[in-house]
Design a protein around this motif. Structure first.
Motif, mmCIF file in Angstrom:
data_model
loop_
_atom_site.group_PDB
_atom_site.id
_atom_site.type_symbol
_atom_site.label_atom_id
_atom_site.label_comp_id
_atom_site.label_asym_id
_atom_site.label_seq_id
_atom_site.Cartn_x
_atom_site.Cartn_y
_atom_site.Cartn_z
ATOM 1 N N ILE A 31 0.770 -1.235 0.000
ATOM 2 C CA ILE A 31 0.000 0.000 0.000
ATOM 3 C C ILE A 31 0.807 1.295 0.000
ATOM 4 O O ILE A 31 0.534 2.186 -0.785
ATOM 5 C CB ILE A 31 -0.930 0.007 1.239
ATOM 6 C CG1 ILE A 31 -1.922 -1.127 1.114
ATOM 7 C CG2 ILE A 31 -1.663 1.325 1.356
ATOM 8 C CD1 ILE A 31 -2.719 -1.117 -0.161
ATOM 9 N N LEU B 232 -5.052 -5.637 -10.539
ATOM 10 C CA LEU B 232 -4.839 -4.216 -10.236
ATOM 11 C C LEU B 232 -5.130 -3.354 -11.463
ATOM 12 O O LEU B 232 -5.794 -2.315 -11.368
ATOM 13 C CB LEU B 232 -3.403 -3.986 -9.759
ATOM 14 C CG LEU B 232 -3.102 -4.543 -8.368
ATOM 15 C CD1 LEU B 232 -1.603 -4.499 -8.076
ATOM 16 C CD2 LEU B 232 -3.852 -3.762 -7.307
ATOM 17 N N ALA C 80 -8.782 -3.047 -12.012
ATOM 18 C CA ALA C 80 -9.371 -2.011 -11.149
ATOM 19 C C ALA C 80 -9.116 -0.631 -11.734
ATOM 20 O O ALA C 80 -9.989 0.243 -11.713
ATOM 21 C CB ALA C 80 -8.788 -2.105 -9.741
ATOM 22 N N TYR D 261 1.604 2.532 -9.942
ATOM 23 C CA TYR D 261 1.588 1.710 -8.744
ATOM 24 C C TYR D 261 2.103 0.295 -9.040
ATOM 25 O O TYR D 261 2.961 -0.240 -8.330
ATOM 26 C CB TYR D 261 0.159 1.666 -8.193
ATOM 27 C CG TYR D 261 -0.018 0.766 -7.024
ATOM 28 C CD1 TYR D 261 0.519 1.099 -5.786
ATOM 29 C CD2 TYR D 261 -0.733 -0.421 -7.141
ATOM 30 C CE1 TYR D 261 0.358 0.277 -4.704
ATOM 31 C CE2 TYR D 261 -0.901 -1.256 -6.056
ATOM 32 C CZ TYR D 261 -0.357 -0.900 -4.844
ATOM 33 O OH TYR D 261 -0.524 -1.732 -3.787
ATOM 34 N N MET E 134 -0.142 -2.184 6.651
ATOM 35 C CA MET E 134 -1.174 -2.120 5.621
ATOM 36 C C MET E 134 -2.571 -2.292 6.210
ATOM 37 O O MET E 134 -3.535 -1.724 5.716
ATOM 38 C CB MET E 134 -0.932 -3.206 4.595
ATOM 39 C CG MET E 134 -1.898 -3.133 3.450
ATOM 40 S SD MET E 134 -1.759 -4.564 2.411
ATOM 41 C CE MET E 134 -2.199 -5.828 3.570
ATOM 42 N N PHE F 241 -5.583 -11.089 4.739
ATOM 43 C CA PHE F 241 -4.231 -10.576 4.443
ATOM 44 C C PHE F 241 -3.235 -11.044 5.489
ATOM 45 O O PHE F 241 -2.129 -11.479 5.160
ATOM 46 C CB PHE F 241 -4.239 -9.047 4.410
ATOM 47 C CG PHE F 241 -4.636 -8.490 3.078
ATOM 48 C CD1 PHE F 241 -4.247 -9.108 1.907
ATOM 49 C CD2 PHE F 241 -5.403 -7.335 2.990
ATOM 50 C CE1 PHE F 241 -4.613 -8.599 0.685
ATOM 51 C CE2 PHE F 241 -5.777 -6.810 1.775
ATOM 52 C CZ PHE F 241 -5.383 -7.446 0.609
ATOM 53 N N PHE G 160 -9.404 -18.094 -0.087
ATOM 54 C CA PHE G 160 -9.600 -17.276 -1.279
ATOM 55 C C PHE G 160 -10.959 -17.534 -1.925
ATOM 56 O O PHE G 160 -11.698 -16.609 -2.244
ATOM 57 C CB PHE G 160 -8.484 -17.557 -2.285
ATOM 58 C CG PHE G 160 -8.724 -16.930 -3.630
ATOM 59 C CD1 PHE G 160 -8.684 -15.552 -3.784
ATOM 60 C CD2 PHE G 160 -8.989 -17.717 -4.742
ATOM 61 C CE1 PHE G 160 -8.903 -14.970 -5.020
ATOM 62 C CE2 PHE G 160 -9.212 -17.145 -5.976
ATOM 63 C CZ PHE G 160 -9.166 -15.771 -6.120
ATOM 64 N N GLN H 270 -13.620 -14.628 -2.395
ATOM 65 C CA GLN H 270 -13.125 -14.148 -3.669
ATOM 66 C C GLN H 270 -13.385 -12.663 -3.890
ATOM 67 O O GLN H 270 -12.493 -11.901 -4.228
ATOM 68 C CB GLN H 270 -13.845 -14.921 -4.731
ATOM 69 C CG GLN H 270 -12.987 -15.381 -5.834
ATOM 70 C CD GLN H 270 -13.887 -16.033 -6.818
ATOM 71 O OE1 GLN H 270 -14.456 -15.369 -7.647
ATOM 72 N NE2 GLN H 270 -14.057 -17.334 -6.711
ATOM 73 N N PHE I 163 -11.710 -10.342 -1.465
ATOM 74 C CA PHE I 163 -10.268 -10.484 -1.647
ATOM 75 C C PHE I 163 -9.799 -9.629 -2.812
ATOM 76 O O PHE I 163 -8.909 -8.812 -2.692
ATOM 77 C CB PHE I 163 -9.929 -11.949 -1.920
ATOM 78 C CG PHE I 163 -8.507 -12.304 -1.582
ATOM 79 C CD1 PHE I 163 -8.207 -12.897 -0.372
ATOM 80 C CD2 PHE I 163 -7.484 -12.047 -2.469
ATOM 81 C CE1 PHE I 163 -6.911 -13.225 -0.046
ATOM 82 C CE2 PHE I 163 -6.177 -12.372 -2.147
ATOM 83 C CZ PHE I 163 -5.900 -12.963 -0.937
ATOM 84 N N ILE I 164 -10.430 -9.809 -3.970
ATOM 85 C CA ILE I 164 -9.975 -9.090 -5.153
ATOM 86 C C ILE I 164 -10.318 -7.600 -5.048
ATOM 87 O O ILE I 164 -9.498 -6.751 -5.339
ATOM 88 C CB ILE I 164 -10.558 -9.704 -6.441
ATOM 89 C CG1 ILE I 164 -9.919 -11.081 -6.658
ATOM 90 C CG2 ILE I 164 -10.287 -8.812 -7.641
ATOM 91 C CD1 ILE I 164 -10.239 -11.717 -7.965
ATOM 92 N N LEU J 114 -8.058 -5.905 -2.577
ATOM 93 C CA LEU J 114 -6.777 -5.619 -3.199
ATOM 94 C C LEU J 114 -6.838 -4.377 -4.059
ATOM 95 O O LEU J 114 -6.036 -3.465 -3.916
ATOM 96 C CB LEU J 114 -6.396 -6.796 -4.107
ATOM 97 C CG LEU J 114 -5.222 -7.644 -3.701
ATOM 98 C CD1 LEU J 114 -4.972 -8.670 -4.768
ATOM 99 C CD2 LEU J 114 -3.999 -6.806 -3.460
ATOM 100 N N SER J 115 -7.827 -4.338 -4.949
ATOM 101 C CA SER J 115 -7.833 -3.223 -5.879
ATOM 102 C C SER J 115 -8.218 -1.928 -5.172
ATOM 103 O O SER J 115 -7.613 -0.904 -5.394
ATOM 104 C CB SER J 115 -8.749 -3.508 -7.066
ATOM 105 O OG SER J 115 -9.873 -4.227 -6.668
ATOM 106 N N GLY K 54 -7.737 -1.231 -2.012
ATOM 107 C CA GLY K 54 -6.606 -0.852 -1.181
ATOM 108 C C GLY K 54 -5.529 -0.167 -1.997
ATOM 109 O O GLY K 54 -4.893 0.776 -1.545
ATOM 110 N N GLY K 55 -5.343 -0.648 -3.213
ATOM 111 C CA GLY K 55 -4.312 -0.062 -4.042
ATOM 112 C C GLY K 55 -4.718 1.285 -4.600
ATOM 113 O O GLY K 55 -3.883 2.143 -4.838
ATOM 114 N N VAL K 56 -5.991 1.480 -4.821
ATOM 115 C CA VAL K 56 -6.438 2.679 -5.514
ATOM 116 C C VAL K 56 -6.543 3.870 -4.572
ATOM 117 O O VAL K 56 -6.100 4.954 -4.864
ATOM 118 C CB VAL K 56 -7.810 2.443 -6.175
ATOM 119 C CG1 VAL K 56 -8.264 3.718 -6.861
ATOM 120 C CG2 VAL K 56 -7.700 1.326 -7.182
#
Lengths: 315, 305
Positions: free
Chosen positions: A6, A199, A202, A240, B181, B230, B287, B291, B294-295, B298-299, B301-303
């Motif tokens: 992150i 990713l 997204a 990222y 995280m 996680f 998972f 599902q 989870f996915i 991830l996305s 959290g990243g965005v």
């Protein structure tokens, strides 16, 4: 392993979106503020002690000569460790191996993952199945998938079976210093594909649909739409993904340990693998720490460069 | 700026789910997807196949469907390699990590979002930026710190003389107790939680701990799920730290137990693959059941920043 996912994004996007903080006001903390602080305290103390202190400790160690077997503590040697690394052929080799590893896995993974993300971006019946299936290599541990590929690369493994089927001679994929790093890279591309795809997916879904409609109204073709709508919209996520890939790949260890143990002839000895052997097999913790900090600096440097590279084409 | 991207992203996602999207060239792309997916899944098919292939058949031309499927590899994996012990160790390490993260990291993230105090932004960014520190940098100091924890493993009050937490399960757990995280995910989650509930409870005289545990925590089930997943997978999959901190078979984790199959020169792929399957199944089950979160976890959290 997932713990590094992150921060870079948060760190990267924080300055961009943040307004300058208001000037500090001197007043008594409210009751909720005190509770807030107390709630944060255990986690904060833990992270300071077991994340931040080790960084400082490691930096100090890197200026010392220290073996955990010796009775005396670390002995200060100034910049000797760093100076020695300059002329250290093993370290130079490990840097080259790590660099090559990152450079040959990263572009292929990102391009393939982008292609797959575009394919699974459209809603159709069963698309979830493809998304999940392609993601599976990512959730299976690196150790376990390395085991699997170890078998596939073995003398009687899948790759040689396929070669044999076509009448080609068997290869010793991992035992040949010319092919070993490529073999490890192939495994890593396969492993990283799914997470990059998710990713980027997204990222794709975050692109406003009206932009596509506008492009269609303007008569833009597929390529023009991709070039002028998709790619710019995807850029933050691309940054990222590239930065994360660099950070992960530059720290390659488990796959090396399982597949090749750094061999043959050091052809797969990554910096991280070298640090491990230096610190825990030869007990040279001072110089191993110096290596770790050189790697750290390089990872930061190259991540920044890569981020600039991806962002740079924005205008 | 960030906020508008967020809303646009959210509405785009909503539209995606409703299924408005261009549908040209479907057949070609589905064929490509099928091919790639098959290629990606091939190694797993062979793992499963090999894990049921008797040792006598495992060399030479290996068929995807063993002529005489057997469970002997699984028995070997369990009894010869002490895999059961390693599985138990990994489970203990994983569960403790899940518990500490779900309490400490979620509590911290909640406070950062809902109970701001002076300096909380600076502290928050300091804490989560530690997630970017490479493992290699903290590996050696953490090892020495684990060895030097006072009053355990024969150490005196200054942390001298013994082996501290080296070669103990507590030592294996040490770096995972709070994962930065998770604090980040928790803060993101609680930032969008309604403030009024807490205010009302406060009016009624509820204490802050009570508000957290009985008002907000029950709302945070999706967050808890993601944090738990996680934390568990992170610990279950780690290799380098357990390798460094443990030395005896009694405390090795499941990934180390797998790697030990390799040590004996002539690798026995049948038991090895059975072990791989056993080590993978827990994560796979987690998972498959989660599902979606989870996915998207991830996305998202990243965005979000």
């Amino acid at each position: 392993m997932t713990s590094t996912t992150i921060a870079p994004v948060a760190a990267a996007s924080a300055p961009a979106g943040a307004t300058p903080p208001p000037p500090p006001r001197r007043r008594r903390w409210s009751r909720t503020a005190i509770f807030g602080f107390v709630f944060v305290l255990p986690a904060a103390l833990y992270i300071v002690i077991f994340q931040l202190v080790p960084v400082v400790y490691g930096l100090v160690l890197s200026f010392t000569s220290y073996s955990p077997l010796s009775r005396s503590g670390p002995e200060f040697t100034g910049v000797d460790n760093y100076a020695e690394l300059l002329g250290d052929a093993d370290f130079g080799n490990a840097l080259l191996v790590t660099g090559r590893y990152v450079l040959q896995v990263l572009p292929i993974t990102v391009v393939l993952a982008l292609g797959l993300a575009l394919l699974v971006n459209r809603p159709f019946k069963g698309v979830g199945l493809f998304r999940s299936a392609l993601y599976v290599p990512h959730i299976v541990s690196l150790t376990a998938v390395s085991m699997v590929w170890l078998w596939m690369y073995s003398q009687t493994g899948l790759f040689n079976e396929v070669l044999g089927f076509f009448g080609a001679p068997a290869q010793s994929w991992l035992l040949d210093s010319d092919s070993a790093l490529n073999a490890v890279s192939a495994m890593r591309i396969w492993k990283a594909l799914g997470s990059n795809m998710v990713l980027l997916l997204a990222g794709l879904q975050s692109i406003p649909r009206d932009l596509y409609e506008a492009a269609r109204v303007d008569g833009a073709g597929r390529w023009a739409t991709f070039r002028y709508v998709t790619l710019p919209g995807l850029r933050p996520m691309l940054v990222y993904v590239v930065a994360m890939d660099i950070i992960y790949l530059a720290q390659g260890f488990a796959e090396i340990y399982v597949l090749t143990q750094g061999g043959p002839l050091g052809s797969t000895t990554t910096v991280n693998y070298l640090i491990y052997t230096e610190a825990f097999q030869y007990n040279q913790m001072g110089s191993a720490s110096a290596m770790a900090f050189v790697l750290f600096a390089l990872i930061i440097g190259f991540s920044v460069l890569a981020v600039r590279g991806v962002m740079g084409r924005q205008k | 700026m960030t906020a508008s991207i967020e809303t646009r992203r959210a509405s785009a996602l909503r539209r995606m789910r409703r299924g408005h999207a261009p549908g040209e060239g479907r057949v070609g792309s589905i064929i490509t997807l099928v091919l790639v997916t098959v290629l990606v899944m091939v190694p797993f098919a062979w793992v499963v196949s090999l894990s049921f292939t008797p040792q006598s058949e495992a060399f030479g031309s290996v068929s995807l469907f063993p002529a005489n499927p057997t469970l002997e590899n699984y028995a070997t994996a369990f009894f010869d390699a002490d895999l059961a012990r390693a599985l138990l160790n990994s489970a203990v390490v994983g569960l403790v990590t899940v518990a500490t993260n779900c309490i400490l990291a979620v509590l911290a993230g909640y406070a950062f979002a809902m109970l701001p105090f002076p300096g909380n932004k600076a502290l928050f960014y300091t804490l989560i930026s530690t997630a970017a520190i490479p493992i290699s940098v903290t590996l050696i100091p953490l090892f020495l710190m684990a060895r030097g924890i006072p009053l355990v493993g024969g150490n005196d009050i200054l942390g001298q003389g013994g082996s501290g937490l080296l070669d103990t399960l507590a030592g294996v757990i040490l770096p995972y107790i709070v994962m930065p995280m998770n604090i980040f995910l928790a803060r993101q989650f609680f930032t969008s939680a309604p403030l009024e509930l807490g205010e009302a409870a406060r009016m009624d005289g509820a204490g802050e701990l009570r508000i957290f545990f009985s008002v907000y925590l029950p709302l945070a089930k999706p967050l808890i799920a993601v944090v738990a997943i996680f934390s568990f997978t992170g610990v279950w999959d780690d290799f380098l730290w357990p390798l460094v901190v443990t030395s005896s078979q009694e405390v090795q984790t499941v990934q180390l137990a797998l790697a030990r199959f390799l040590g004996s020169g002539n690798v026995q792929y049948g038991p090895l693959m059975a072990g791989t399957v056993i080590a993978t199944v827990p994560v796979l089950i987690v998972f498959l059941f989660n599902q979606r979160s989870f996915i998207s976890g991830l996305s998202d959290g990243g965005v979000k920043g």
